[in-house]
Design an enzyme around this catalytic site. Structure first.
Site, PDB file in Angstrom:
ATOM      1  CB  SER A 199       6.700  10.364  -1.994  1.00  0.00           C
ATOM      2  OG  SER A 199       5.642   9.622  -2.572  1.00  0.00           O
ATOM      3  CE  LYS A 200       3.717  15.968   2.596  1.00  0.00           C
ATOM      4  NZ  LYS A 200       4.151  17.055   1.726  1.00  0.00           N
ATOM      5  NE  ARG A 201       3.736   8.335  -5.407  1.00  0.00           N
ATOM      6  CZ  ARG A 201       4.344   7.154  -5.533  1.00  0.00           C
ATOM      7  NH1 ARG A 201       3.637   6.083  -5.742  1.00  0.00           N
ATOM      8  NH2 ARG A 201       5.661   7.060  -5.484  1.00  0.00           N
ATOM      9  CG  HIS A 202       4.944   5.205  -0.790  1.00  0.00           C
ATOM     10  ND1 HIS A 202       5.889   6.010  -1.353  1.00  0.00           N
ATOM     11  CD2 HIS A 202       4.780   4.164  -1.625  1.00  0.00           C
ATOM     12  CE1 HIS A 202       6.314   5.467  -2.486  1.00  0.00           C
ATOM     13  NE2 HIS A 202       5.648   4.351  -2.677  1.00  0.00           N
ATOM     14  N   GLY A 203       1.778   7.290   2.114  1.00  0.00           N
ATOM     15  CA  GLY A 203       1.040   7.412   3.371  1.00  0.00           C
ATOM     16  C   GLY A 203       1.886   7.225   4.623  1.00  0.00           C
TER      17      GLY A 203
END
Ligand code: GLU
Length: 471
Positions: A242-246
């Site tokens: 997800s976006k969280r993983h950059g």
């Protein structure tokens, strides 16, 4: 392969965000499958959610697909233009007795959910004509639900194998909301059928939709396509990426000067196991070799390091002219004032190190400008010793005497200095590299010095001398 001549697949993004790694992988696998079988690859924009869908995302998705070279066949199909078709399918289901109006209030359903009943209790499934008319006459809102028959639903997933679901586990799900708008599962089936889609290739997160969609195919008497669910892409923590993983979107890779071929190559290995040692592929090779049966079920972990490695490999395959074109597309003034031969030599020297065009541009700055700053960690490591000043001074004197300014002569003189001081050559090479480039790493120092030229090297070394501790 005559059986596959009419292969038709589609990529069906919702324009609620830009194209990310997962979407691009789905698009690629669809594209490869279609091209491998001489079929068609269509693009459908699933924009029925008017609030969250944005034209700018549609544009971005199309731009990203084009940049990747995943060109679709025919016109783009926009779901927002097909409301009539959906309404007509809903009417067919309703009049055929395969769907029914449900007048249950939200409150009632929430109450039953609170009591642990998650499926719709089918309260309105068997209302008779009179009861329905009474509800309608009193102006009550209703949704339309599919009537799930008894039995089991089975299909053969190319990747997941045989899947069987007991119909008792499938809800009488909603196909039209109270404002009449059709829901995702309904529109997908109507579209896949009218587009003649033969294979539905999409993320594993859609598996639970597939058994629902099969109910609609059956109720409408449509042929059921073949399904292939692609494994999830996971972050390094093994959770869904997800976006969280950059992980950047495709647009960002483009802006950073990655080569589309490199990104495609990385994406194809997110799930596909080519059954050989080969890891570097260009699109044509992928088309020739791709086989959905070789796609793993297991989640594929997004690994930035692997991406960089693949990217570097593609960079090395690229001709210097192509790299120069890529650089100039990002920065028109790159290399201004230096002749083309000089520019090509910079490219040649850096090409084995850079993984993207942007990185290339970043790494090449000192070939055109004297360093303004010096990497502070490297300064601490390579410039703190008092004797460095002497080494460099001595080397400058030697350099001045070199008549044939070339890699071999420069190296010979530097090694002479090292011998004179009885130190390993590295103790001179590192401080000099730092003085010439401002950074601790780069291509062969001697090749770099040959290109920079004697005058520039001496000027830069003299500048560094002023900053070095005196012995
Ligand atoms: N629009 C759906 C999505 O973006 C894809 C639907 C499908 O492939 O069936 O996840």
């Amino acid at each position: 392969m005559t059986d596959m001549i009419s292969t038709k697949v589609r990529f069906a993004p919702s324009p609620t965000g830009e194209l990310h790694i997962g979407g691009a992988r789905t698009a690629l696998f669809n594209y490869l499958f279609a091209k491998h079988h001489n079929g068609k690859f269509f693009l459908r924009i699933e924009d029925t959610d008017r609030e969250r869908s944005k034209d700018e995302f549609t544009d971005q998705i199309c731009e990203s697909l084009n940049w990747l070279g995943l060109h679709w066949d025919g016109e783009i199909l926009f779901q927002s233009n097909r409301i009539k078709e959906y309404q007509s399918a809903i009417q067919t289901l309703l009049s055929g007795g395969n769907a029914y109006r449900c007048f249950c209030s939200k409150d009632l359903l929430e109450k039953s959910r609170a009591e642990g009943v998650y499926q719709y209790p089918r309260t309105c499934r068997n209302l008779n004509e009179n009861e329905i008319r009474k509800h309608l006459n009193s102006g009550e809102n209703y949704v339309i639900r599919i009537k799930i028959p008894e039995g089991q639903t089975s299909y053969n997933d190319i990747i997941y194998g045989h899947v069987t679901v007991n119909n008792s586990e499938i809800d009488d799900f909603i196909i039209a909301r109270s404002d009449g708008s059709p829901t995702y599962n309904l529109v997908v089936v109507v579209d896949d059928h009218s587009m003649g889609i033969t294979h539905v290739i999409r993320g594993e997160d859609h598996i639970s939709n597939t058994s629902k969609q099969i109910q609609i195919y059956k109720a409408l008497g449509f042929d059921i396509p073949v399904f292939a669910h692609l494994p999830m892409i996971l972050g390094p923590d093994k959770k869904r990426l997800s976006k969280r993983h950059g992980a950047p979107g495709v647009q960002q890779f483009k802006n950073d000067g990655y080569l589309p071929d490199a990104l495609l190559n990385y994406l194809v290995l997110l799930g596909w196991n080519p059954d050989s040692e080969q890891e570097i592929f260009i699109l044509d090779e992928m088309i020739a070799k791709f086989d959905l049966a070789q796609v793993n079920k297991k989640g594929a972990v997004y690994d930035e390091k692997k991406l960089y490695w693949i990217s570097g490999q593609h960079m090395q395959r690229l001709g210097n002219k192509n790299i120069l074109d890529g650089i100039l597309a990002i920065n028109q003034s790159w290399g201004n004032g230096f002749n083309i031969q000089y520019q090509y030599t910079v490219i040649e020297l850096l090409k084995v190190r850079a993984k993207s065009i942007l990185e290339f541009i970043d790494q090449s700055v000192y070939f055109f400008n004297d360093p303004e700053e010096y990497d502070s960690k490297a300064v601490g490591k390579h410039w703190s010793n008092n004797s460095v000043n002497d080494f460099i001074n001595t080397f400058i004197n030697k350099m001045e005497a070199i008549e044939n300014w070339n890699t071999e002569q420069i190296e010979k003189e530097l090694r002479n200095v090292a011998e004179k001081y009885e130190i390993p050559a590295g103790r001179i090479i590192h401080p000099i590299r730092l003085a010439l480039s401002g950074v601790p790493n780069g291509p062969s120092l001697f090749a770099m010095m040959e290109l920079l030229g004697k005058e520039t090297c001496i000027r830069r070394l003299n500048k560094a001398l002023k900053l070095l501790p005196k012995s």
